[in-house]
Design a protein around this motif. Structure first.
Motif, mmCIF file in Angstrom:
data_model
loop_
_atom_site.group_PDB
_atom_site.id
_atom_site.type_symbol
_atom_site.label_atom_id
_atom_site.label_comp_id
_atom_site.label_asym_id
_atom_site.label_seq_id
_atom_site.Cartn_x
_atom_site.Cartn_y
_atom_site.Cartn_z
ATOM 1 N N GLY A 504 0.767 -1.146 0.004
ATOM 2 C CA GLY A 504 -0.176 0.130 0.089
ATOM 3 C C GLY A 504 0.818 1.193 -0.124
ATOM 4 O O GLY A 504 0.622 2.155 -0.684
ATOM 5 N N VAL A 505 1.905 1.120 0.844
ATOM 6 C CA VAL A 505 2.671 2.504 1.019
ATOM 7 C C VAL A 505 3.461 2.556 -0.289
ATOM 8 O O VAL A 505 3.606 3.553 -0.820
ATOM 9 C CB VAL A 505 3.788 2.451 2.321
ATOM 10 C CG1 VAL A 505 4.568 3.549 2.193
ATOM 11 C CG2 VAL A 505 2.816 2.360 3.351
ATOM 12 N N ALA A 506 3.792 1.611 -1.209
ATOM 13 C CA ALA A 506 4.413 1.649 -2.333
ATOM 14 C C ALA A 506 3.546 2.170 -3.246
ATOM 15 O O ALA A 506 4.099 3.247 -4.065
ATOM 16 C CB ALA A 506 5.053 0.284 -2.694
ATOM 17 N N ASP A 507 2.532 1.666 -3.209
ATOM 18 C CA ASP A 507 1.494 2.336 -4.293
ATOM 19 C C ASP A 507 1.502 3.855 -4.027
ATOM 20 O O ASP A 507 1.219 4.523 -4.919
ATOM 21 C CB ASP A 507 0.106 1.644 -4.205
ATOM 22 C CG ASP A 507 -0.244 0.257 -4.640
ATOM 23 O OD1 ASP A 507 1.043 -0.023 -5.511
ATOM 24 O OD2 ASP A 507 -0.844 -0.574 -4.281
ATOM 25 N N MET A 508 1.297 4.196 -2.629
ATOM 26 C CA MET A 508 1.195 5.556 -2.467
ATOM 27 C C MET A 508 2.364 6.423 -2.930
ATOM 28 O O MET A 508 2.129 7.379 -3.378
ATOM 29 C CB MET A 508 1.023 5.622 -0.963
ATOM 30 C CG MET A 508 0.420 6.900 -0.382
ATOM 31 S SD MET A 508 0.305 6.998 1.427
ATOM 32 C CE MET A 508 2.028 6.999 1.959
ATOM 33 N N LEU A 509 3.479 6.047 -2.633
ATOM 34 C CA LEU A 509 4.750 6.980 -2.984
ATOM 35 C C LEU A 509 4.865 6.631 -4.661
ATOM 36 O O LEU A 509 5.200 7.926 -5.188
ATOM 37 C CB LEU A 509 5.910 5.806 -2.580
ATOM 38 C CG LEU A 509 6.237 6.002 -1.257
ATOM 39 C CD1 LEU A 509 7.319 5.175 -0.630
ATOM 40 C CD2 LEU A 509 6.275 7.223 -0.468
ATOM 41 N N HIS B 27 -11.041 -3.044 8.741
ATOM 42 C CA HIS B 27 -10.163 -2.178 7.763
ATOM 43 C C HIS B 27 -9.499 -0.903 8.308
ATOM 44 O O HIS B 27 -10.002 -0.418 9.176
ATOM 45 C CB HIS B 27 -11.214 -1.612 6.631
ATOM 46 C CG HIS B 27 -11.645 -2.679 5.920
ATOM 47 N ND1 HIS B 27 -11.090 -3.556 5.032
ATOM 48 C CD2 HIS B 27 -13.009 -2.972 5.551
ATOM 49 C CE1 HIS B 27 -11.716 -4.255 4.549
ATOM 50 N NE2 HIS B 27 -12.953 -3.989 4.739
ATOM 51 N N VAL B 28 -8.439 -0.566 7.964
ATOM 52 C CA VAL B 28 -7.558 0.615 8.379
ATOM 53 C C VAL B 28 -7.215 1.696 7.208
ATOM 54 O O VAL B 28 -6.698 1.159 6.290
ATOM 55 C CB VAL B 28 -6.026 0.151 8.849
ATOM 56 C CG1 VAL B 28 -5.470 1.387 9.846
ATOM 57 C CG2 VAL B 28 -6.278 -0.924 9.511
ATOM 58 N N GLU B 29 -7.739 2.754 7.541
ATOM 59 C CA GLU B 29 -7.375 3.664 6.363
ATOM 60 C C GLU B 29 -6.138 4.035 6.528
ATOM 61 O O GLU B 29 -5.527 4.595 7.536
ATOM 62 C CB GLU B 29 -8.427 4.918 6.537
ATOM 63 C CG GLU B 29 -9.713 4.541 6.364
ATOM 64 C CD GLU B 29 -10.204 4.507 4.730
ATOM 65 O OE1 GLU B 29 -9.215 4.623 3.821
ATOM 66 O OE2 GLU B 29 -11.394 4.210 4.459
ATOM 67 N N PHE B 30 -5.105 3.858 5.586
ATOM 68 C CA PHE B 30 -3.671 4.271 5.892
ATOM 69 C C PHE B 30 -3.236 5.408 4.811
ATOM 70 O O PHE B 30 -2.446 6.207 5.177
ATOM 71 C CB PHE B 30 -2.824 3.282 5.584
ATOM 72 C CG PHE B 30 -2.682 2.845 4.157
ATOM 73 C CD1 PHE B 30 -3.480 2.355 3.513
ATOM 74 C CD2 PHE B 30 -1.657 3.400 3.456
ATOM 75 C CE1 PHE B 30 -3.327 1.679 2.161
ATOM 76 C CE2 PHE B 30 -1.303 3.165 2.001
ATOM 77 C CZ PHE B 30 -2.130 2.271 1.519
ATOM 78 N N ASP B 31 -4.391 5.664 3.877
ATOM 79 C CA ASP B 31 -3.894 6.720 3.101
ATOM 80 C C ASP B 31 -4.914 8.102 3.427
ATOM 81 O O ASP B 31 -5.642 8.538 2.612
ATOM 82 C CB ASP B 31 -4.277 6.488 1.539
ATOM 83 C CG ASP B 31 -3.722 7.445 0.555
ATOM 84 O OD1 ASP B 31 -2.850 8.424 0.805
ATOM 85 O OD2 ASP B 31 -4.151 7.398 -0.756
ATOM 86 N N MET B 32 -4.328 8.839 4.335
ATOM 87 C CA MET B 32 -5.056 9.954 4.857
ATOM 88 C C MET B 32 -4.573 10.979 4.052
ATOM 89 O O MET B 32 -3.494 11.505 4.221
ATOM 90 C CB MET B 32 -4.679 10.067 6.344
ATOM 91 C CG MET B 32 -5.117 8.814 7.156
ATOM 92 S SD MET B 32 -6.898 8.574 7.318
ATOM 93 C CE MET B 32 -7.480 9.970 8.312
ATOM 94 N N LEU B 33 -5.630 11.780 3.407
ATOM 95 C CA LEU B 33 -5.024 12.886 2.520
ATOM 96 C C LEU B 33 -4.789 13.993 3.136
ATOM 97 O O LEU B 33 -5.937 14.568 3.961
ATOM 98 C CB LEU B 33 -6.128 12.967 1.274
ATOM 99 C CG LEU B 33 -6.375 11.684 0.504
ATOM 100 C CD1 LEU B 33 -7.385 11.596 -0.452
ATOM 101 C CD2 LEU B 33 -5.028 11.379 -0.220
ATOM 102 N N ALA B 45 -7.193 2.333 -1.283
ATOM 103 C CA ALA B 45 -8.336 1.316 -0.742
ATOM 104 C C ALA B 45 -7.517 0.761 0.554
ATOM 105 O O ALA B 45 -6.372 0.950 1.030
ATOM 106 C CB ALA B 45 -8.653 -0.073 -1.475
ATOM 107 N N PRO B 46 -8.553 0.895 1.691
ATOM 108 C CA PRO B 46 -8.036 0.749 3.093
ATOM 109 C C PRO B 46 -7.568 -0.682 2.902
ATOM 110 O O PRO B 46 -7.951 -1.715 2.303
ATOM 111 C CB PRO B 46 -9.326 0.836 3.649
ATOM 112 C CG PRO B 46 -10.234 0.910 2.944
ATOM 113 C CD PRO B 46 -9.972 1.361 1.597
#
Lengths: 567, 637
Positions: A504-509, B27-33, B45-46
């Motif tokens: 997920g973090v890779a996608d985010m970067l 679910h964990v939201e990790f991409d907090m904008l 996606a969480p």
């Protein structure tokens, strides 16, 4: 004392400036957080008190006559009064500083004499007791709780001397009734035992063992001691009820609970005879592997001195007043050296006041220097001696006992390794005395000092991800922080088997990379792509890329090289 | 208190079988904008944690709190179980930290969902757990060695916390039976071994965890005794934060912890550095810390803590230390501290928690690197040396009142001396000789003596004697100490004639003193000076008298005693006179005195004296009733 402080040759004399020996150790960085429970001002004036409450049964059964051949008729209460007189006389001589209260009880209870040092008043009260109805022990014990808590709070140890004839009352309020209903108590009508303060319950029975055993009285009284967590003892009269045997019973109580503790305080060749008050209690370190209570040495050897700031306010088992005493040839105490307006002080006492006493030197020095002396109490058992102000004008030499063990105060390290400053290659306090080796850093830092990763709450995880994101947007300036945070997250994700997070973090970067503004430094894109790629590799879980100790390092680019130069 | 209670050894057995790879379905939201920036962008996606991840992070949190509060003597052994048991660490203290465990867990990795479920079982781990409980810890070993013949007092108890996904209650029963049987077998093995200990008591805590939203196939069951050795309890817990909460409750129960919330801690706001808001931080610690509160009846019991914890927390209001330094603020005071307890923040990474811990950890005092451990015995040695000669009262010492002696006195107590030390000692001695030659006054106390105190050369004699006592107390330390003494002896000794003369002079003085010549005054002195023929012979004595005057006036000399001396030394007539044959000196002085007395009128004081004592300035008393002070000077009002 009779010496003025100015007269004493202080430890601080320049010639012995390194006499204040102290301690050296290593790795001093962080400090273990401890929650200290301190009792602050307000209790300071009563630091060395172990008050006594005498609880006297004045129910009718105490008026039962005792047949003594060929002499006047005694009642049990007379015997009791005789015994208590003996106790009071002993205390008046040996425990002048102690406070004692007298409570009488039948079905009701009454505080006859509030806490006092005036033993005459107590003595008078003994002869002015009336006879009342039946015994009701529970309410009397509740009364004791109230009296003690009101006067001393919950931290001062207290001795309760209950004098009764072993007739425990009848019906409601009798001890049998109290014990039978003990298990059905709610918080509001809690049984008064164990006492809500450190205590000893001594039950003085105006009856002999046979008499008590003929009923279940003894069992009930033993239950009482058990309920007080075993703190206390029952005394019965040996043989027929007479003055002599009552005396011998009270003599046993005095031996057990009211014998002054004499010791020799030593510091190298300097010594002083002292009384330690109240008597230090034996201490059980571990009921299972070492069930024999440890008793402190009667030779109290000072092994060094340390700044108050370094020892902080350490937790202690108990605190005691250290009084210099003069011993005559037979080794009997002839008087304490404390100031006393009592005019009939004996001559030995006067002489004692005129001989320079090490206690005075020590007390004055500790006070002036702001230090404490570490004293050895036994094998692997230490305490500290210090000056404590009793009032604005008066201060006392006190001794506190640490818990037995090699390392009672973690911030000082092992006691056995606290050596003199002069042995250190470099003075750990600095030439200007502007630093300190304490507190010691624990070998393993506690979680709060090591930046652990906890993702139990989503907010923990989100904070960590955002930290990476914030730094990603400030590349290449924040390259080091970016990778530091990235590696921290990587490590935790690998340990928790949370590989989805890495993906997920890779996608985010990668997304961040696409969002880079035109003005962005070209290195930013390279680093983001590189980091994303490395995270993806780690998320496969293959040992080649998912090594815990492996760290993702910044991509070496021409830009990164030149950017460093620019910086 | 028992060191070797069930809490001494905790074994974690965590299921690593394929089904543990399943999602916990939380679910964990990790991409907090971050606002203002990402318009039109869809957040990622969480994600959700697996049952394994939930189990591991909850157990790590259990260990974190335990290690914070019990850094020693409370040990964890971590085992994961799939097709076999993987023991991740040992009982040794070095293995007892989070980093070790995290590294070992990373090496194991998440469970493989494609592994053959038939080969995998939690049983492997449970068997290994029993095995490891039989292994002796270094603390047990140490205690056994120490207790010798009482070694059997060292208990061997432990706790197994097993996190698994069980199929049914009967499956749970099967696991319990297995543990019981294994204990039975291993205790037999241990009975015949020196390295193993029989398990006396084992607490099995079985935690069945399952994805959120599913029905539990296993029912909760409170602690139950399965055999005298084994008790077991079953907790059926949904994964995710429910599991974490359960383990948080358990660590508090297992280690007798309690919670305190520090409230109203002022902290600077990140965004607005000038403002501060108040925060609360919840801490865990041993519950003994609360005993006194509860006893006092004054319980600060606040509301229950946040985030669904079961327990009550005591609230304490933050009080900012006067200085920025918690340690220094208490420098001058020792408080009566009944207990100090290690703490662990409940929410270790939250900003208020880390603010508080950083504040407390940040002790600005200089820190030292390097390793140095000095045995305490050395301290005792040093105290012994330092106190070999230690006058307790200032008036009992001359040398410790003299700055000039410091260089010697400060080093002579050392175990060994350097050449430089010896040199300094010698310099000190030469310096003293020089002082004596120059007749510098000495800070000799006159407490307990009458009159002006000893004469100058007597003062030096006292000083030299005292210095010799000090140095002699240390001559056995080393050969160099011996050299200091030699130097001292060489320097203080005078040519024989001079010494002899001095001695005679002293005797005469003694006599003079003891026969209460303290009344000597200007007239007498003048008469001495007048008799020129005596000059040659009695020069020395005259000098001394003159010096005596100087001492009196010197600001360095101690004040004359204004207190009654403690001991009346000279009530008895001088022994000297009646003892032995009359010396030449006394014959001579008697003659001179007789001769002199003829030349002047005897003082009124001496004529009126009682026992050779005369009260001075009686007229003052008579005149104004005022008391005279010492030395005859009327007190100035």
């Amino acid at each position: 004392m009779h010496l003025t402080p100015e007269e004493t040759h202080r430890l601080s004399e320049p010639i012995n400036s390194d006499f204040e020996h102290s301690f050296n150790k290593l790795d001093y960085l962080a400090f273990q957080l401890m929650l200290s429970v301190c009792i602050l001002i307000g209790n300071i004036g009563i630091t060395f008190i172990m008050p006594t409450v005498v609880v006297m049964d004045v129910s009718l059964s105490m008026t039962r006559p005792v047949s003594i051949e060929g002499s006047e008729e005694y009642q049990r209460k007379h015997l009791a009064a005789h015994g208590l007189t003996m106790l009071f006389e002993h205390m008046a001589t040996n425990y002048k500083l102690e406070f004692t209260a007298l409570v009488v009880f039948s079905s009701l209870w009454e505080l006859m004499v509030p806490f006092t040092r005036d033993y005459n008043t107590l003595q008078e009260a003994l002869s002015n007791m009336d006879d009342y109805d039946k015994t009701c022990l529970e309410s009397a014990l509740v009364g004791v709780c109230n009296i003690v808590q009101q006067e001393w709070g919950g931290a001062i140890p207290c001795q309760v001397v209950l004098v009764t004839d072993g007739c425990l009352g009848i019906g409601r309020g009798s001890l049998r009734h109290s014990l039978a209903t003990h298990s059905q108590r709610s918080e509001s009508n809690r049984f008064p035992l164990p006492f809500p303060f450190p205590s000893k319950l001594y039950i003085m029975c105006m009856a002999n063992l046979e008499e008590l055993q003929s009923t279940d009285s003894l069992d009930c009284l033993e239950r009482l001691i058990d309920l007080n967590n075993g703190e206390g003892q029952i005394f019965t009269i040996d043989g027929p009820l007479c003055l002599k045997n009552v005396q011998s019973m009270f003599g046993k109580l005095i031996d057990l609970a009211y014998t002054p503790f004499h010791a020799v305080l030593k510091c190298g060749h300097l010594t002083a005879d002292v009384q330690v008050f109240p008597r230090p209690e034996p201490f059980v370190v571990d009921e299972e592997i070492d069930p024999i209570p440890k008793v402190i040495n009667t030779d109290l050897e000072i092994v060094g001195f340390i700044d108050i700031a370094d020892i902080s306010s350490p937790p202690v088992l108990s605190r005691h007043l250290v009084l210099p005493i003069a011993l005559n040839k037979e080794g009997d105490e002839v008087g304490t050296g404390i100031t006393d307006d009592n005019e009939d002080e004996n001559s030995a006492n006067q002489i004692a006041g005129k001989i320079p006493n090490f206690c005075v030197l020590l007390h004055g020095s500790l006070k002036v220097e702001g230090m404490v002396a570490i004293v050895q109490l036994g094998p692997e058992w230490h305490g500290m001696l210090y000056s404590q102000a009793d009032s604005k004008k008066k201060s006392n030499l006190m001794m506190s006992l640490f818990e037995p063990g090699p390392e009672p105060l973690p911030w000082l390290g092992k006691m056995a390794q606290l050596g003199p400053i002069s042995d250190a290659k470099e003075n750990p306090y600095g030439e200007d005395d502007n630093k300190s080796p304490f507190p010691l850093q624990p070998k393993n830092k506690r979680s709060y000092a090591q930046n652990v990763t906890v993702w139990i709450k989503p907010s923990g995880l989100q904070t960590d991800v955002q930290k990476i994101l914030r730094n990603a947007r400030k590349l290449p300036e924040k390259t080091q922080t970016f990778y530091k945070e990235l590696n921290r997250l990587r490590k935790a994700a690998l340990a928790f088997g949370f590989l989805d997070l890495l993906k997920g973090v890779a996608d985010m970067l990668e997304r961040e990379c696409t969002l880079l503004p035109d003005t962005a430094h070209p290195d930013a894109a390279f680093q983001l792509t590189h980091a994303a790629q490395q995270l993806k590799l780690a998320s496969t879980g293959t040992s080649e890329y998912a090594g815990y100790d492996h760290n993702i390092t910044p991509l070496q680019t021409d830009f990164s090289g030149s950017s460093t130069e620019r910086m | 208190m028992k060191i070797f209670s069930e809490s001494h050894k905790t074994v974690f057995v965590v299921d690593h079988c394929p089904y543990m790879a399943e999602s916990c379905r939380q679910h964990v939201e990790f991409d907090m904008l971050v606002k203002n920036r990402t318009q039109g962008i869809i957040p990622l996606a969480p994600i959700s944690k697996s049952l394994w991840t939930c189990s591991v992070e909850s157990s790590m949190e259990y260990c974190r709190i335990m290690y914070d509060i019990f850094p020693f003597k409370k040990l964890v052994n971590f085992i994961v179980s799939d097709s076999g048991a993987h023991v991740l660490n040992s009982w040794t203290q070095e293995d007892q930290n989070l980093q070790e465990l995290m590294a070992a867990l990373a090496a194991v990795g998440p469970p493989n969902p494609r592994a053959d479920p038939e080969c995998c079982s939690i049983l492997h781990g449970l068997v290994a757990a029993v095995e490891t409980l039989c292994k002796i810890t270094e603390y047990q070993h140490e205690a056994r060695t120490l207790l010798m013949e009482n070694a059997e007092r060292v208990g061997n108890r432990g706790r197994i916390i097993c996190i698994t996904n069980a199929k049914s209650d009967s499956h749970v029963r099967m696991l319990e039976d297995c543990v019981q049987e294994t204990i039975h077998e291993h205790n037999k093995l241990a009975a015949n071994s020196d390295h193993l200990m029989q398990i006396q008591k084992c607490e099995l805590v079985l935690i069945h965890t399952y994805p959120v939203g599913e029905d539990s196939l296993v029912s909760d069951r409170p602690k139950k005794e399965l055999s005298p050795v084994l008790t077991s309890e079953v907790h059926s817990v949904r994964a995710g934060r429910h599991l974490a909460t359960k383990l948080n409750i358990l660590v508090q129960q297992h280690f007798d912890l309690a919670s305190t919330t520090i409230t109203n801690i002022p902290m600077k706001e990140e965004q607005h550095a000038n403002t501060s808001a108040n925060y609360d931080v919840e801490l865990l610690h041993h519950k003994d810390a609360h005993v006194d509160f509860l006893k006092s009846g004054d319980n600060h019991l606040g509301g229950s803590s946040r985030e669904g914890s079961f327990k009550e927390t005591i609230t304490l209001k933050w009080c900012t230390p006067r200085t920025n330094n918690i340690v220094c603020s208490s420098v001058s005071e020792l408080h009566y501290c009944t207990g100090a307890y290690r703490i662990s923040p409940v929410d270790v990474n939250s900003r208020p928690s880390s603010c508080l811990t950083n504040f407390l950890l940040n002790d600005p005092r200089y820190k030292i690197d390097g390793s140095l451990e000095i045995p305490l015995e050395r301290a005792k040695d040093q105290l012994e040396k330092h106190t070999r000669y230690w006058p307790m009262i200032i008036s009992q010492t001359t040398i410790f009142n003299m700055q000039a002696v410091v260089p010697l006195a400060s080093v002579i107590v050392k175990e060994s001396l350097t050449e430089e030390d010896v040199l300094n000692c010698q310099k000190t001695i030469y310096n003293l000789v020089d002082m004596e030659r120059k007749n510098d006054p000495l800070p000799i106390s006159t407490v307990g003596t009458r009159g002006k105190g000893p004469k100058r050369d007597e003062q030096y004699r006292i000083m030299w004697n005292e210095l010799e006592t000090l140095v002699r107390a240390h001559i056995n330390n080393s050969e160099k100490h011996q050299r200091v003494l030699e130097c001292l002896m060489a320097c203080r000794s005078k040519p024989p004639e001079e010494e002899e003369r001095k001695k005679r002079g002293r005797k005469r003085e003694d006599k003079e003193d003891k026969s209460e010549k303290a009344v000597k005054d200007y007239e007498q002195e003048k008469s001495w000076q007048d008799s020129e023929r005596l000059k040659g012979i009695l020069e020395r004595g005259k000098e001394e008298l003159a010096e005596a005057e100087i001492i009196k006036d010197s600001p360095d000399s101690p004040e004359p005693p204004n207190k009654k001396p403690l001991v009346e030394m000279d009530e008895t007539p001088p022994v000297e006179k009646s003892k032995g044959p009359v010396s030449l000196l006394s014959l001579w002085s008697n003659r001179i005195n007789t001769a002199n007395s003829r030349k002047h009128q005897e003082f009124a004081g001496r004529l009126n004296s009682v026992n050779n004592r005369a009260e001075l300035y009686q007229h003052l008393k008579e005149e104004n009733g005022m008391e005279t002070t010492e030395n005859g000077k009327a007190s100035r009002q």
